[in-house]
Design a protein around this motif. Structure first.
Motif, short mmCIF file in Angstrom:
data_model
loop_
_atom_site.label_atom_id
_atom_site.label_comp_id
_atom_site.label_asym_id
_atom_site.label_seq_id
_atom_site.Cartn_x
_atom_site.Cartn_y
_atom_site.Cartn_z
N THR A 138 -11.91 -10.49 -13.72
CA THR A 138 -11.82 -9.81 -12.43
C THR A 138 -10.89 -10.53 -11.47
N ILE A 139 -11.25 -11.76 -11.11
CA ILE A 139 -10.45 -12.47 -10.11
C ILE A 139 -9.02 -12.67 -10.58
N PHE A 140 -8.85 -13.23 -11.77
CA PHE A 140 -7.50 -13.56 -12.23
C PHE A 140 -6.61 -12.33 -12.40
N PRO A 141 -7.00 -11.32 -13.21
CA PRO A 141 -6.09 -10.18 -13.40
C PRO A 141 -5.78 -9.44 -12.11
N MET A 142 -6.78 -9.30 -11.21
CA MET A 142 -6.54 -8.56 -9.99
C MET A 142 -5.63 -9.32 -9.03
N VAL A 143 -5.91 -10.61 -8.82
CA VAL A 143 -5.09 -11.39 -7.89
C VAL A 143 -3.67 -11.52 -8.40
N VAL A 144 -3.50 -11.81 -9.69
CA VAL A 144 -2.16 -11.96 -10.26
C VAL A 144 -1.39 -10.64 -10.18
N ALA A 145 -2.07 -9.53 -10.47
CA ALA A 145 -1.40 -8.22 -10.39
C ALA A 145 -0.99 -7.91 -8.96
N TYR A 146 -1.85 -8.17 -7.99
CA TYR A 146 -1.52 -7.89 -6.58
C TYR A 146 -0.36 -8.77 -6.11
N LEU A 147 -0.41 -10.06 -6.44
CA LEU A 147 0.67 -10.96 -6.03
C LEU A 147 2.00 -10.54 -6.66
N THR A 148 1.96 -10.19 -7.94
CA THR A 148 3.18 -9.76 -8.62
C THR A 148 3.72 -8.48 -8.00
N GLY A 149 2.81 -7.52 -7.74
CA GLY A 149 3.24 -6.27 -7.13
C GLY A 149 3.89 -6.48 -5.77
N ILE A 150 3.31 -7.37 -4.95
CA ILE A 150 3.87 -7.65 -3.61
C ILE A 150 5.27 -8.26 -3.74
N LEU A 151 5.41 -9.23 -4.63
CA LEU A 151 6.72 -9.88 -4.79
C LEU A 151 7.77 -8.89 -5.30
N LEU A 152 7.41 -8.03 -6.23
CA LEU A 152 8.37 -7.06 -6.75
C LEU A 152 8.76 -6.05 -5.68
N LEU A 153 7.78 -5.61 -4.89
CA LEU A 153 8.09 -4.65 -3.82
C LEU A 153 9.00 -5.27 -2.78
N LEU A 154 8.79 -6.54 -2.46
CA LEU A 154 9.70 -7.22 -1.52
C LEU A 154 11.10 -7.29 -2.08
N GLY A 155 11.21 -7.59 -3.37
CA GLY A 155 12.54 -7.63 -4.00
C GLY A 155 13.19 -6.27 -4.03
N LEU A 156 12.41 -5.22 -4.36
CA LEU A 156 12.97 -3.87 -4.41
C LEU A 156 13.39 -3.38 -3.03
N SER A 157 12.65 -3.81 -1.99
CA SER A 157 13.00 -3.37 -0.64
C SER A 157 14.38 -3.88 -0.23
N ILE A 158 14.80 -5.00 -0.80
CA ILE A 158 16.14 -5.52 -0.51
C ILE A 158 17.20 -4.66 -1.19
N VAL A 159 16.86 -4.16 -2.39
CA VAL A 159 17.81 -3.33 -3.15
C VAL A 159 17.89 -1.93 -2.58
N SER A 160 16.70 -1.29 -2.36
CA SER A 160 16.68 0.10 -1.89
C SER A 160 15.34 0.40 -1.24
N TRP A 161 15.34 0.68 0.06
CA TRP A 161 14.09 1.00 0.74
C TRP A 161 13.43 2.27 0.20
#
Length: 582
Positions: free
Chosen positions: A138-161
Motif C-alpha cells: 500500500t504505502i510503497f506502490p501508492m507513494v512511488v506512483a504519486y511521486l512519479t506521476g507528479i514529476l512526469l507531469l511537471l516535465g510534460l508541462s514544460i514541453v506542452s501545457w
C-alpha cells in the motif's frame, strides 16, 4: 480533537522513527521507474533517429550512452531499493512484534477476560502480517506512483501545457478515481471475505479436532455438509471480488491505451513539423509503457486498505485496553494449606453480545481427589480449565480455592498449578536440563528420582550419554509416550498441589496410553487432579466425573454411579470401548 492517525501507536511511530530510510526507499523506487521510462523514451528516439540513416554515428552516440545508462541504472536502483526496503521492513517487523509481546505480556489476565485466547492470538498474528504488507502493498506502490506521476507531469508541462493537462486528467482517473471506487466497492467485500475465511478455518478446526465425536454419534454426513456449506459464501465472495478486479484491470489497461492514442495524436499534431522533433514522437509514446506496472498497482493497494485499517484499529484498541493487573492486597494462602476447590454457580462469556460458554456450573473437588471432565469438542472444557487456573474470571459466580478466588492466585500460579497437555514442549538440550525446568533448584539426585518414578530410567540407561543426551528440538528423538513421561517428571519436581491433565494421551496407541495413565495415577497420588478427556476408558480411578455439553453439566457423579444409573453414560462408555451401543 486528535484524529485516528494521530492516536495510532503502531504504524505512525515506525514511519516516523525510520523516515530517513523510508525516504531513501521512495527515492530509489522513483528512480527505478524513471529509468524505465527514460530507457523506453531514449530507445524510441534512437529507433526513429537511426531510421533516417544519420550520416555520422556521433549523431546517435549520446542516445546510445543514455540507453546503456538507463538500462544499467534500472536494475541497479531496483536492487538498492529492494535491499533498503527489506531492511526497513525487518526493522519495522521487529518493532511491531516486540510491541505486541510487551502489550500481551503486561496484561495477559486482563485480556483473557475479554477475548478468546486462540482467537485473539490468531487475529493479532494476522494483524502484524497485515501491517508488514501495509508498507509493501500500500504505502510503497501508492507513494512511488504519486511521486512519479507528479514529476512526469511537471516535465510534460514544460514541453506542452495542453498535453500535460490531458495526461493529468488520465493520471487522476487511474491514481485517484479508480482507487477510490475500488476501496468503496471492494473494501467491505475484502474485509467480509477475510472474516468468513477465518471463521471457516476456526469451525473446520473445531470440527476436525472433535471428529471422533461426529463418528461416534453417526453424524458423518452432517459433518461433511457443514464443512461444505461454510465454503460456499467464501467462494461466492471470491468470485465477485475476482470479477470486479478483472473488470477494473481491463478499465485501467483501456485508459493506458487511450493515453497512448492521445500521445500519438498529440505527437502527430505538434512534433511532425520537422525531422528533428518528429524523432520524439515514438519516444513519448514508448515512454508510457513502463508506467503501466507501477500505476496499475495503486487501485489494488487502495482496495486492500480497509483490511489494514481494521488490523490497525484492533491493535490500537488493544493498546488502549491494556491495564496492569492490580497487586494483591491480601496475604495469599500457601499451597500446602489447600483443602478444597469449588465452582460456585460459575458462568462465563467473553462479552455481552456472545452466548455464554459456561452456564451455572457448580462442583466441589476436595484436595487430593481427582475429577474427569468429558464432553464433545467445543463445549467449554478448555474454558473451564482457564477459569480453574484463574486465567479467566467468571462473568457470574466464583471459583474458590478454599476462601481465595482463583484469579487472586495468578501472581503465584506457578506454585499452585502444573499442566500436562497434548504436546508438552521439550527444548533442544539434555534430558537432565529438560526435567530440571520443573524446579531449577532441584539437585541431580532429585532429577534422577523423578525420572525413575515416571519409568524412564531404563531408557536413559540405554542412551549413549545417559541424562546428558540431547532430545533435539521439541523432543523429536523421543516417542510420544516418552515425551509425556519426561514432562510428567517435570511436574513431580514442581510438586504443586493441583495438576491439570489436558488430554495428555491423545495420539498415543492404546498400550502406551494405558501405561501412561497407570504411571500418572501412581506418581501423582495425593495430588488434586483435573482430567480433560474424550475417552471414558481408564477413568475408573477418578473420584468423580462431570459431562459438559453446551456449557452446562449434563451428568455428574462417580464412575460407578454414572455407569449404574445413567443410560447415556453407559452407552457412551460402551461405544468408546467399541462395544455395540445399548
Amino acid at each position: 480533537m486528535p484524529t485516528k492517525w494521530q492516536q495510532d501507536q503502531w504504524v505512525r511511530p515506525n514511519l516516523k522513527q525510520y523516515r530517513k530510510l523510508l525516504g531513501l526507499v521512495f527515492f530509489l523506487g522513483v528512480l527505478t521507474i524513471l529509468c524505465g521510462v527514460g530507457l523506453m523514451f531514449v530507445a524510441g528516439y534512437l529507433i526513429s533517429k537511426t531510421a533516417t540513416h544519420p550520416y555520422n554515428i556521433l549523431l546517435v552516440y549520446v542516445p546510445v550512452l543514455l540507453t546503456r545508462a538507463f538500462g544499467i541504472g534500472r536494475p541497479v536502483f531496483k536492487y538498492l531499493e529492494r535491499i533498503n526496503s527489506h531492511n526497513w521492513v525487518l526493522k519495522v517487523t521487529s518493532s511491531l512484534r516486540q510491541r505486541l509481546y510487551v502489550t500481551l505480556e503486561s496484561s495477559a489476565l486482563f485480556l483473557s477476560e475479554r477475548f478468546q485466547s486462540g482467537k485473539l492470538l490468531g487475529f493479532l498474528a494476522d494483524d502484524i502480517d497485515h501491517l508488514e504488507n501495509f508498507y509493501l502493498r500500500t504505502i510503497f506502490p501508492m507513494v512511488v506512483a504519486y511521486l512519479t506521476g507528479i514529476l512526469l507531469l511537471l516535465g510534460l508541462s514544460i514541453v506542452s501545457w495542453p498535453y500535460a493537462l490531458i495526461m493529468f486528467g488520465l493520471f487522476s482517473v487511474i491514481l485517484l478515481v479508480i482507487p477510490y471506487l475500488s476501496q468503496a466497492i471492494q473494501g467491505a467485500t475484502r474485509v467480509r471475505q477475510r472474516t468468513l475465511v477465518q471463521d471457516s478455518y476456526q469451525r473446520l478446526l473445531d470440527a476436525t479436532m472433535g471428529i471422533s465425536d461426529w463418528m461416534i454419534s453417526g453424524r458423518e454426513t452432517e459433518f461433511l455438509d457443514q464443512v461444505q456449506k461454510q465454503d460456499q459464501p467464501v467462494a461466492r465472495l471470491k468470485r465477485t471480488a475476482d470479477r470486479f478486479d478483472w473488470n477494473r484491470d481491463l478499465l485501467v489497461k483501456g485508459l493506458f491505451g487511450l493515453m497512448i492514442v492521445v500521445t500519438i495524436g498529440w505527437a502527430a499534431l505538434t512534433l511532425t513539423g520537422n525531422q528533428a522533433t518528429a524523432n520524439y514522437a515514438a519516444a513519448f509514446t514508448l515512454g508510457i509503457f513502463p508506467l503501466m506496472d507501477s500505476f496499475s498497482m495503486v487501485p489494488q493497494a487502495a482496495e486492500e486498505g480497509p483490511m489494514y485499517e481494521e488490523s490497525l484499529q484492533r491493535l490500537n484498541d488493544l493498546s488502549r485496553q491494556v491495564q496492569t493487573p492490580p497487586a494483591a492486597t491480601q496475604q495469599l494462602p500457601q499451597p500446602t494449606d489447600f483443602r478444597k476447590l469449588q465452582f460456585a454457580d460459575v458462568s462465563f462469556r467473553y462479552n455481552s453480545s456472545e452466548a455464554a460458554i459456561i452456564q451455572h456450573v457448580s462442583f466441589t473437588v476436595p484436595a487430593g481427589q481427582s475429577m474427569a471432565i468429558i464432553g464433545p469438542s467445543g463445549v467449554g472444557k478448555t474454558t473451564l480449565l482457564e477459569l480453574l487456573t484463574g486465567s479467566l474470571v467468571p462473568t457470574q459466580g466464583q471459583v474458590w480455592f478454599d476462601q481465595t478466588p482463583a484469579k487472586d492466585l495468578q501472581p503465584v500460579a506457578n506454585q499452585w498449578f502444573s499442566v500436562l497437555d497434548q504436546q508438552p514442549f521439550l527444548f533442544n538440550t539434555t534430558i537432565m536440563n529438560n526435567v530440571r525446568i520443573g524446579n531449577e533448584h532441584a539437585t541431580d539426585a532429585d532429577v534422577k528420582k523423578a525420572i525413575q518414578a515416571v519409568g524412564l530410567a531404563d531408557l536413559v540407561a540405554t542412551l549413549p550419554n545417559g541424562l546428558e543426551t540431547d532430545v533435539s528440538e521439541n523432543g523429536t528423538r523421543l516417542s510420544g509416550g516418552q515425551r509425556q513421561r519426561l514432562a510428567l517428571a517435570r511436574i513431580l519436581l514442581q510438586d504443586n498441589p493441583v495438576v491439570v491433565l489436558d488430554e495428555p494421551t491423545v495420539g498415543l496407541d492404546p498400550i502406551t496410553e494405558h501405561q501412561l495413565m497407570t504411571t500418572i495415577n501412581r506418581v501423582l497420588a495425593g495430588k488434586t487432579m483435573i482430567w480433560v478427556t474424550h475417552h471414558l476408558q481408564g477413568l475408573d480411578h477418578v473420584n468423580q466425573i462431570i459431562f459438559l455439553e453446551h456449557g452446562t453439566l449434563q451428568m455428574q457423579g462417580t464412575p460407578a454411579e454414572l455407569y449404574q444409573h445413567n443410560a447415556r453414560y453407559r452407552n457412551l462408555y460402551r461405544m468408546d470401548r467399541g462395544d455395540p451401543a445399548l
